[in-house]
Design a protein around this motif. Structure first.
Motif, short mmCIF file in Angstrom:
data_model
loop_
_atom_site.label_atom_id
_atom_site.label_comp_id
_atom_site.label_asym_id
_atom_site.label_seq_id
_atom_site.Cartn_x
_atom_site.Cartn_y
_atom_site.Cartn_z
N SER A 14 0.84 -1.20 0.00
CA SER A 14 0.00 0.00 0.00
C SER A 14 0.87 1.25 0.00
CB SER A 14 -0.90 0.02 1.24
OG SER A 14 -1.69 -1.13 1.26
N PHE A 15 2.01 1.18 0.69
CA PHE A 15 2.93 2.32 0.80
C PHE A 15 2.15 3.58 1.20
CE2 PHE A 15 5.04 -0.59 -2.28
CZ PHE A 15 6.14 -0.90 -1.50
N HIS A 19 8.02 4.11 4.04
CA HIS A 19 8.80 4.45 5.24
C HIS A 19 10.18 3.80 5.19
CE1 HIS A 19 7.72 0.46 6.70
NE2 HIS A 19 6.43 0.76 6.64
N HIS A 22 10.63 0.11 4.46
CA HIS A 22 10.59 -0.27 3.04
C HIS A 22 11.94 -0.01 2.37
CE1 HIS A 22 6.09 0.87 3.48
NE2 HIS A 22 6.15 -0.44 3.47
N LYS A 49 -6.78 -5.23 2.33
CA LYS A 49 -7.19 -4.03 3.07
C LYS A 49 -8.45 -3.44 2.44
CE LYS A 49 -2.39 -3.13 4.47
NZ LYS A 49 -1.22 -2.29 4.40
N GLY A 110 6.04 -9.77 2.74
CA GLY A 110 6.20 -9.63 4.19
C GLY A 110 5.83 -10.93 4.90
N ASP A 112 4.24 -11.47 7.40
CA ASP A 112 2.84 -11.47 7.84
C ASP A 112 1.89 -12.01 6.77
OD1 ASP A 112 3.92 -9.06 6.71
OD2 ASP A 112 2.05 -8.01 7.13
N ARG A 137 10.27 -9.32 9.56
CA ARG A 137 9.72 -8.15 10.27
C ARG A 137 9.80 -8.45 11.74
NH1 ARG A 137 4.51 -5.15 7.64
NH2 ARG A 137 5.03 -3.60 9.20
N PHE A 159 13.55 -3.86 10.95
CA PHE A 159 13.29 -2.53 11.49
C PHE A 159 11.79 -2.44 11.75
CE2 PHE A 159 12.68 2.13 10.56
CZ PHE A 159 13.45 2.62 11.60
N VAL A 161 9.04 -0.70 12.03
CA VAL A 161 8.14 0.43 11.83
C VAL A 161 7.09 0.02 10.80
CG1 VAL A 161 9.44 1.55 9.98
CG2 VAL A 161 8.03 2.93 11.49
N ALA A 163 3.52 1.47 8.37
CA ALA A 163 2.84 2.65 7.85
C ALA A 163 1.76 3.12 8.83
CB ALA A 163 2.24 2.34 6.48
N SER A 164 1.13 2.16 9.51
CA SER A 164 0.09 2.55 10.50
C SER A 164 0.69 3.44 11.58
CB SER A 164 -0.51 1.32 11.19
OG SER A 164 -0.65 0.26 10.32
N ARG A 167 1.23 6.92 10.21
CA ARG A 167 -0.03 7.68 10.11
C ARG A 167 -0.44 8.19 11.49
NH1 ARG A 167 -1.37 3.14 6.71
NH2 ARG A 167 -2.75 2.28 8.29
P1 ATP Z 1 0.21 -0.88 7.32
O1 ATP Z 1 0.76 -0.55 8.68
O2 ATP Z 1 -0.67 0.17 6.73
O3 ATP Z 1 -0.41 -2.26 7.24
P2 ATP Z 1 2.79 -1.69 6.26
O4 ATP Z 1 3.89 -0.73 6.44
O5 ATP Z 1 2.76 -2.88 7.16
O6 ATP Z 1 1.44 -0.88 6.31
P3 ATP Z 1 2.72 -1.93 3.33
O7 ATP Z 1 2.90 -0.49 3.03
O8 ATP Z 1 1.57 -2.59 2.63
O9 ATP Z 1 2.66 -2.33 4.84
O10 ATP Z 1 4.08 -2.66 3.04
C1 ATP Z 1 4.46 -3.23 1.82
C2 ATP Z 1 5.28 -4.46 2.11
O11 ATP Z 1 6.39 -4.10 2.97
C3 ATP Z 1 4.53 -5.58 2.84
O12 ATP Z 1 4.98 -6.81 2.28
C4 ATP Z 1 4.98 -5.45 4.26
O13 ATP Z 1 4.94 -6.69 4.95
C5 ATP Z 1 6.41 -4.95 4.10
N1 ATP Z 1 6.87 -4.14 5.23
C6 ATP Z 1 6.26 -3.07 5.75
N2 ATP Z 1 6.96 -2.56 6.78
C7 ATP Z 1 8.06 -3.33 6.91
C8 ATP Z 1 9.19 -3.33 7.82
N3 ATP Z 1 9.31 -2.44 8.80
N4 ATP Z 1 10.12 -4.28 7.65
C9 ATP Z 1 9.98 -5.21 6.67
N5 ATP Z 1 8.95 -5.26 5.80
C10 ATP Z 1 8.00 -4.34 5.90
#
Ligand code: ATP
Length: 200
Positions: A14-15, A19, A22, A49, A110, A112, A137, A159, A161, A163-164, A167
Motif C-alpha cells: 500500500s505504501f 517508510h 521499506h 485491506k 512480508g 505477515d 519483520r 526494522f 516500523v 505505515a500505521s 499515520r
Molecule cells: P500498514 O501498517 O498500513 O499495514 P505496512 O507498512 O505494514 O502498512 P505496506 O505499506 O503494505 O505495509 O508494506 C508493503 C510491504 O512491505 C509488505 O509486504 C509489508 O509486509 C512490508 N513491510 C512493511 N513494513 C516493513 C518493515 N518495517 N520491515 C519489513 N517489511 C515491511
C-alpha cells in the motif's frame, strides 16, 4: 519486450506512506539477491485491506517517487494504479513475466502475508512465475512458504516500523524523521495527510 538484466525484484504494497522499513528492505533485496532492478509497486487497492480507504493513489505514488528519487537500481511503477480496482499480484507478475521474458523474477513478501499465500489468486501459476522472498519483520514469527511456493528469506535489516505507526504519528503531530525520508515527511506535512486517520 525489454531487458533490464537477469534478476528483477518486485516489491508491492500500500505504501501509505512509504517508510524507512521499506527502504531497508529494498536495499537488502538489491544486495542479497543481486538484482538488476527492483520495482516498487503501489497497490490501487490491496485485497487484504478492502475495509480501508487508502490515501489517494497520486499521493502514495508521489511519496514513493520522492523516497527513491535518483536511484537507478529502483523504479516506481504505477501499473497497479493504472489498472485500477483490486490489485491482484498474479496480474502484476504476469505483466513482468511477459515484459522481461529472459529474466528471473523475485517477489518480495512480508512474513505477515506468508501463511495465506496459497490462497492468493491463481497461486499455482504465481508460484511458477516468481520466486518468493520472505521479508523479516520484527515481531513476526519466521514463516515457512506454503506449497507450491518456492523461495528464500531475506536477512535484511529488520526494522520495526509500519505505515500505521507513521499515520498515527502524523496525526499526533510527532516527528516523522528518520522513520520516513525527509522529503516524504515534508510531503505529508505540506499536504496535511493523515490528519483524520482512523485506521489501525
Ligand atoms: P500498514 O501498517 O498500513 O499495514 P505496512 O507498512 O505494514 O502498512 P505496506 O505499506 O503494505 O505495509 O508494506 C508493503 C510491504 O512491505 C509488505 O509486504 C509489508 O509486509 C512490508 N513491510 C512493511 N513494513 C516493513 C518493515 N518495517 N520491515 C519489513 N517489511 C515491511
Amino acid at each position: 519486450m525489454q531487458s533490464v538484466g537477469q534478476y528483477i525484484g518486485i516489491f508491492g504494497g500500500s505504501f501509505d506512506p512509504v517508510h524507512t522499513g521499506h527502504l531497508l528492505v529494498a536495499q537488502a533485496a538489491i544486495e542479497e539477491l543481486q538484482l538488476s532492478r527492483l520495482f516498487l509497486i503501489p497497490a490501487a487497492c490491496s485485497p487484504f485491506k478492502l475495509d480501508q480507504q487508502p490515501t489517494p493513489a497520486a499521493h502514495r505514488l508521489a511519496m514513493l517517487r520522492l523516497a527513491f528519487a535518483g536511484r537507478t537500481d529502483c523504479e516506481v511503477d504505477d501499473l497497479e494504479i493504472q489498472r485500477g480496482g483490486t490489485s491482484f499480484t498474479i496480474d502484476t507478475v504476469r505483466h513482468f513475466a511477459q515484459k522481461y521474458p529472459g529474466s528471473k523474477l523475485f517477489y518480495l513478501i512480508g512474513a505477515d502475508n506468508v501463511p495465506k499465500l496459497n490462497q492468493w489468486r491463481d497461486a499455482n501459476e504465481l508460484a511458477k512465475l516468481a520466486e518468493f522472498i520472505v521479508i523479516p519483520r520484527p515481531g513476526d514469527a519466521p514463516a515457512l512458504l506454503p506449497s507450491p511456493f518456492q523461495g528464500s528469506y531475506l536477512v535484511g535489516h529488520p526494522f520495526g516500523v509500519s505505515a500505521s505507526q507513521i499515520r498515527a504519528r502524523a496525526k499526533a503531530n510527532l516527528p516523522l524523521e528518520p522513520l520516513v525520508p525527509a522529503a516524504v515527511s515534508q510531503f505529508i506535512r505540506n499536504n496535511r495527510l493523515y490528519q483524520t486517520e482512523s485506521k489501525a
